[in-house]
Design a protein around this motif. Structure first.
Motif, mmCIF file in Angstrom:
data_model
loop_
_atom_site.group_PDB
_atom_site.id
_atom_site.type_symbol
_atom_site.label_atom_id
_atom_site.label_comp_id
_atom_site.label_asym_id
_atom_site.label_seq_id
_atom_site.Cartn_x
_atom_site.Cartn_y
_atom_site.Cartn_z
ATOM 1 N N GLY A 1 79.616 57.482 41.741
ATOM 2 C CA GLY A 1 78.735 56.252 41.670
ATOM 3 C C GLY A 1 77.828 56.315 40.339
ATOM 4 N N LYS A 2 77.267 55.229 40.353
ATOM 5 C CA LYS A 2 76.326 55.219 39.005
ATOM 6 C C LYS A 2 75.323 54.146 39.407
ATOM 7 C CE LYS A 2 75.571 54.617 34.097
ATOM 8 N NZ LYS A 2 76.000 54.102 32.884
ATOM 9 N N GLU A 3 73.988 54.437 39.110
ATOM 10 C CA GLU A 3 72.891 53.500 39.399
ATOM 11 C C GLU A 3 72.409 53.338 37.904
ATOM 12 O OE1 GLU A 3 69.860 54.236 42.198
ATOM 13 O OE2 GLU A 3 71.292 55.053 43.522
ATOM 14 N N VAL A 4 72.324 52.002 37.478
ATOM 15 C CA VAL A 4 71.706 51.703 36.148
ATOM 16 C C VAL A 4 70.173 51.255 36.519
ATOM 17 C CG1 VAL A 4 71.673 50.262 34.104
ATOM 18 C CG2 VAL A 4 73.885 50.944 35.209
ATOM 19 N N THR A 5 69.305 51.618 35.691
ATOM 20 C CA THR A 5 67.896 51.512 35.945
ATOM 21 C C THR A 5 67.611 50.096 35.198
ATOM 22 O OG1 THR A 5 67.447 53.668 36.002
ATOM 23 C CG2 THR A 5 65.483 52.268 35.630
ATOM 24 N N GLU A 6 67.456 49.047 35.846
ATOM 25 C CA GLU A 6 67.150 47.791 35.077
ATOM 26 C C GLU A 6 66.040 47.777 34.237
ATOM 27 O OE1 GLU A 6 68.742 44.977 35.585
ATOM 28 O OE2 GLU A 6 70.211 45.948 36.728
ATOM 29 N N SER A 7 66.045 47.841 32.998
ATOM 30 C CA SER A 7 64.733 47.802 32.207
ATOM 31 C C SER A 7 64.600 46.274 31.592
ATOM 32 C CB SER A 7 64.786 48.923 31.196
ATOM 33 O OG SER A 7 65.796 48.528 30.069
ATOM 34 N N ALA A 8 63.517 45.746 31.925
ATOM 35 C CA ALA A 8 63.257 44.451 31.464
ATOM 36 C C ALA A 8 62.904 44.455 30.088
ATOM 37 C CB ALA A 8 62.363 43.642 32.333
ATOM 38 N N GLY A 9 63.637 43.467 29.208
ATOM 39 C CA GLY A 9 63.274 43.239 27.911
ATOM 40 C C GLY A 9 63.688 44.349 26.985
ATOM 41 N N LEU A 10 63.197 44.517 25.834
ATOM 42 C CA LEU A 10 63.410 45.289 24.674
ATOM 43 C C LEU A 10 63.574 46.785 25.125
ATOM 44 C CD1 LEU A 10 64.381 44.484 21.739
ATOM 45 C CD2 LEU A 10 61.805 44.896 21.143
ATOM 46 N N ALA A 11 64.601 47.427 24.597
ATOM 47 C CA ALA A 11 64.657 49.029 25.021
ATOM 48 C C ALA A 11 63.786 49.918 24.041
ATOM 49 C CB ALA A 11 66.256 49.555 24.704
ATOM 50 N N ILE A 12 63.131 50.676 24.666
ATOM 51 C CA ILE A 12 62.076 51.689 23.945
ATOM 52 C C ILE A 12 63.041 52.135 22.646
ATOM 53 C CG2 ILE A 12 60.400 52.134 25.598
ATOM 54 C CD1 ILE A 12 61.646 54.662 26.258
ATOM 55 N N THR A 13 63.960 52.606 22.424
ATOM 56 C CA THR A 13 64.787 53.226 21.416
ATOM 57 C C THR A 13 64.923 52.183 20.299
ATOM 58 O OG1 THR A 13 66.884 53.038 22.633
ATOM 59 C CG2 THR A 13 65.656 55.099 22.688
ATOM 60 N N GLU A 14 64.958 51.045 20.731
ATOM 61 C CA GLU A 14 65.256 49.950 19.800
ATOM 62 C C GLU A 14 64.108 49.081 19.203
ATOM 63 O OE1 GLU A 14 68.290 49.563 18.515
ATOM 64 O OE2 GLU A 14 69.051 51.080 19.968
ATOM 65 N N ALA A 15 63.028 49.071 19.930
ATOM 66 C CA ALA A 15 61.867 48.234 19.555
ATOM 67 C C ALA A 15 61.048 48.624 18.475
ATOM 68 C CB ALA A 15 60.636 48.235 20.956
ATOM 69 N N PRO A 16 60.643 47.833 17.516
ATOM 70 C CA PRO A 16 59.790 48.115 16.483
ATOM 71 C C PRO A 16 58.518 48.692 16.710
ATOM 72 C CG PRO A 16 60.161 45.826 16.514
ATOM 73 C CD PRO A 16 61.136 46.470 17.559
ATOM 74 N N ILE A 17 57.760 48.258 17.890
ATOM 75 C CA ILE A 17 56.724 48.563 18.156
ATOM 76 C C ILE A 17 56.733 49.186 19.579
ATOM 77 C CG2 ILE A 17 54.192 48.091 18.785
ATOM 78 C CD1 ILE A 17 54.559 45.788 16.730
ATOM 79 N N VAL A 18 56.294 50.363 20.030
ATOM 80 C CA VAL A 18 56.375 51.143 21.574
ATOM 81 C C VAL A 18 54.867 51.437 21.841
ATOM 82 C CG1 VAL A 18 57.238 52.930 22.926
ATOM 83 C CG2 VAL A 18 58.563 51.834 21.211
ATOM 84 N N VAL A 19 54.600 50.773 23.146
ATOM 85 C CA VAL A 19 53.281 51.352 23.590
ATOM 86 C C VAL A 19 53.814 52.349 24.563
ATOM 87 C CG1 VAL A 19 51.307 50.679 25.329
ATOM 88 C CG2 VAL A 19 52.515 48.884 23.365
ATOM 89 N N GLY A 20 52.952 53.503 24.438
ATOM 90 C CA GLY A 20 53.162 54.597 25.436
ATOM 91 C C GLY A 20 51.998 54.965 26.464
ATOM 92 N N GLY A 21 52.285 55.074 27.556
ATOM 93 C CA GLY A 21 51.026 55.290 28.650
ATOM 94 C C GLY A 21 51.196 56.972 29.120
ATOM 95 N N GLY A 22 49.997 57.624 29.389
ATOM 96 C CA GLY A 22 50.170 58.814 30.075
ATOM 97 C C GLY A 22 49.351 59.042 31.216
ATOM 98 N N ARG A 23 49.172 60.248 31.559
ATOM 99 C CA ARG A 23 48.462 60.724 32.797
ATOM 100 C C ARG A 23 47.137 60.283 32.779
ATOM 101 N NH1 ARG A 23 49.442 66.700 34.226
ATOM 102 N NH2 ARG A 23 48.895 66.835 32.216
ATOM 103 N N GLY A 24 46.475 60.274 31.909
ATOM 104 C CA GLY A 24 45.024 59.670 31.425
ATOM 105 C C GLY A 24 44.834 58.164 32.001
ATOM 106 N N LEU A 25 45.902 57.480 32.260
ATOM 107 C CA LEU A 25 45.717 55.997 32.640
ATOM 108 C C LEU A 25 45.229 56.104 34.199
ATOM 109 C CD1 LEU A 25 48.998 54.844 31.613
ATOM 110 C CD2 LEU A 25 46.649 54.017 30.630
#
Lengths: 267, 319
Positions: free
Chosen positions: B184-208
């Motif tokens: 079986g396979k479970e695909v994680t739904e990711s809304a919108g643009l893929a992070i590997t394709e987006a020209p701008i990526v916002v990354g969040g860390g543990r400090g949030l």
């Protein structure tokens, strides 16, 4: 059920970048002052996965194997303190400066020698060289099936049910024993041994093996047997010189940053 | 010196994947008069050969049993392609396929593989492979004592190849058995643009500090533009369960190479930087002015993300 966990001792990956140094003459990392080497974190998670299967089954045995110097005893003891039953240290100057191929050959020979092993659990990759090869190559050496980068492992009858991580989600796989599994951080945190368990681990047996004990010729292991040859280890340039954005308030800082990004045509 | 190169291709919706096209371009640069071949396995492989830009020959099988990657099924086919192509260099992506196939193929060919390379070069006829090690703190350059040299290559290490595909195709055998069953396979739904394709990526860390904070980062991405920006997370944040593993940026997650990477409350551990240091520009927001992330950043804001991110959202909304 006898599970072998392969464990590697590595320089602490949390070493601050400023304390990370390379000796250019030997192409080796200079051990950072006052920072002890650690059990590669993915191997701790592999040990956790193996111990949970042992505990769920009620019987069974977990053996931890490490190839390395005397100091690797600490990595073995840590997995013994977590609950593994026995340890094996593969220790021979001939094993040094090898590659994934020679490491897997030595580990596979040690696993073969144990004789009654049903499964081998490894971390998805050693957190120093980050190759992610040894588990796969142990499987190839033993002629066993392998499934990698697991986030869940359970024993059902004579089969392992393994959920593995893909780029876009998860895949459910099933494999009959004997088999090799590599475990990823998505599995969860390893247990933290308490003092009585650490004391008990000190009394558990750690057997030492050399190349001769495993029937391996020095020419086929370590540097002599390596196929991948390290030419140069270096610290890459970081490049950027950060410009801290001025501003009396977060609003001012935000406005100044966005203005700079616009001027750079970055947005 | 000429090299005969086999690219282990992958199909994405019936066409060569973007990584495959990048490898084909890299192979063209390294071949030096030698041949560039590609292997393609699964439904539509023969048709896709014509789109494998830069390859002169394609080793193909349209057998649908190859569609889901199983190492034991792919290995004999790819090994046959290596042997028939006479390759002295085999390139594949650092993907689900390459991570498993690289070491196993190397074993069966009595050779070695360098994993997760960022550069593969020819130094006076000798193939050299360079890859990050020690969580990205270091880089290591290797040569091979055996042939063929095998390398898995990180995404975006080469530009994609363009132009005509393979004129000649060679049929590979259909898939055999696998001792690993995929149930079986479970695909994680990711809304919108893929992070590997987006020209701008916002990354969040543990400090949030809390999972809810990712809603603020999503609002920031939305203010920049849903067609431009996507949100990812550091491994620390993913391990805490704050964001899906499929959106993890770092050595054991995705490698992103956007034009702009905005790192919010990320300390900049090497493991994370391995996944984002290929960004054209990095901007960081962090409370600690000595945070490692600033060593990689062009611009930095020292401050509390709880105040800075809303201010940035307002500023981006002004357009």
């Amino acid at each position: 059920m006898h599970i072998v966990v392969c464990a590697k001792q590595i320089p602490d990956p949390e070493t601050p970048p400023a304390a990370f140094k390379i000796d250019a003459a030997t192409n080796k990392v200079v051990p950072a002052q006052g920072i002890a080497p650690v059990l590669s974190q993915f191997d701790g998670i592999a040990a956790e996965a193996a111990l949970r299967i042992k505990e769920a089954g009620g019987d069974g045995k977990v053996t931890v194997i490490s190839m390395g110097g005397e100091s690797a005893q600490a990595a073995i003891k840590q997995v013994l303190a977590m609950g593994a039953d026995e340890g094996v240290l593969l220790n021979d100057p001939a094993f040094e400066d090898g590659d994934s191929h020679t490491t897997a050959k030595v580990l596979a020979a040690a696993i073969k020698e144990l004789g009654d092993v049903d499964a081998v659990f490894c971390g998805r990759q050693a957190a120093d060289w980050d190759m992610g090869q040894v588990g796969l190559l142990i499987a190839e050496n033993l002629g066993w099936p392998v499934t990698i980068i697991a986030k869940g492992v359970a024993l059902e009858g004579n089969a392992l049910k393994v959920e593995r991580v893909l780029a876009d989600g998860f895949e459910k796989t099933e494999v009959n024993l004997p088999a090799v599994v590599t475990v990823s951080n998505e599995f969860g945190e390893p247990r933290y041994p308490k003092l009585p368990q650490i004391m008990a681990a000190a009394k558990k047996t750690v057997t030492k093996k050399t190349a001769a004990d495993l029937g391996l010729d020095p020419s086929e292991v370590g540097k002599a047997g390596a196929r991948l040859q390290l030419q140069k280890l270096f610290i890459p340039e970081k490049g950027a010189q950060v410009e801290f954005i001025e501003g009396e308030t977060p609003q001012e800082q935000a406005a100044n940053l966005v203005a700079k990004l616009k001027a750079d045509k970055a947005i | 010196m000429p090299h005969n190169i086999l690219v282990v291709g992958e199909l994405d919706g019936g066409t060569p994947s973007s990584t495959t096209l990048e490898l084909l371009n890299g192979a063209q640069g390294l071949a030096g008069g030698g041949s560039v071949s590609v292997s393609l396995l699964g439904t539509g492989a023969s048709a896709a050969a014509a789109q494998a830009a830069g390859a002169s020959k394609a080793f193909v099988s349209d057998d649908a049993n190859y569609d889901t990657f199983r190492g034991e099924q792919w290995l004999p086919a790819v090994q046959a392609a290596v042997e028939q192509s006479g390759a002295d260099l085999v390139l594949m992506g650092q993907t689900t396929v390459g991570r498993e196939l690289g070491p196993r193929l190397a074993f069966r060919l009595n050779t070695a593989v360098a994993m997760d390379c960022v550069a593969v070069t020819d130094n006076g006829g000798t193939i050299e492979a360079t890859r990050p090690a020690y969580g990205g703190n270091a880089q290591a350059t290797y040569t091979f004592a055996t042939t063929p040299a095998v390398a898995t290559v990180r995404a975006k290490s080469f530009d994609p190849a363009t132009g005509g595909g393979a004129a000649e195709t060679v049929e590979l055998p259909a898939a055999g058995e696998s001792r690993v069953n995929v149930t079986g396979k479970e695909v994680t739904e990711s809304a919108g643009l893929a992070i590997t394709e987006a020209p701008i990526v916002v990354g969040g860390g543990r400090g949030l500090g809390a999972p809810e904070a990712f809603e603020d980062l999503k609002n920031l991405a939305a203010a920049i533009g849903t067609d431009k920006a996507a949100v990812g997370a550091s491994r620390a944040a993913v391990d805490l369960g704050w964001f899906p593993p499929s959106e993890q940026i770092g050595l054991t997650g995705k490698v992103v190479t956007p034009d702009l990477y905005i790192a919010v409350a990320i300390s900049g551990a090497s493991q994370h930087m391995a996944g984002c240091s290929g960004s054209k520009m990095i901007v960081a927001v962090n409370r600690d002015k000595d945070a490692n992330i600033f060593a990689f950043s062009k611009y930095g804001i020292v401050g509390d993300w709880k105040q800075v991110v809303p201010a940035l959202i307002e500023e981006f909304k002004k357009g």
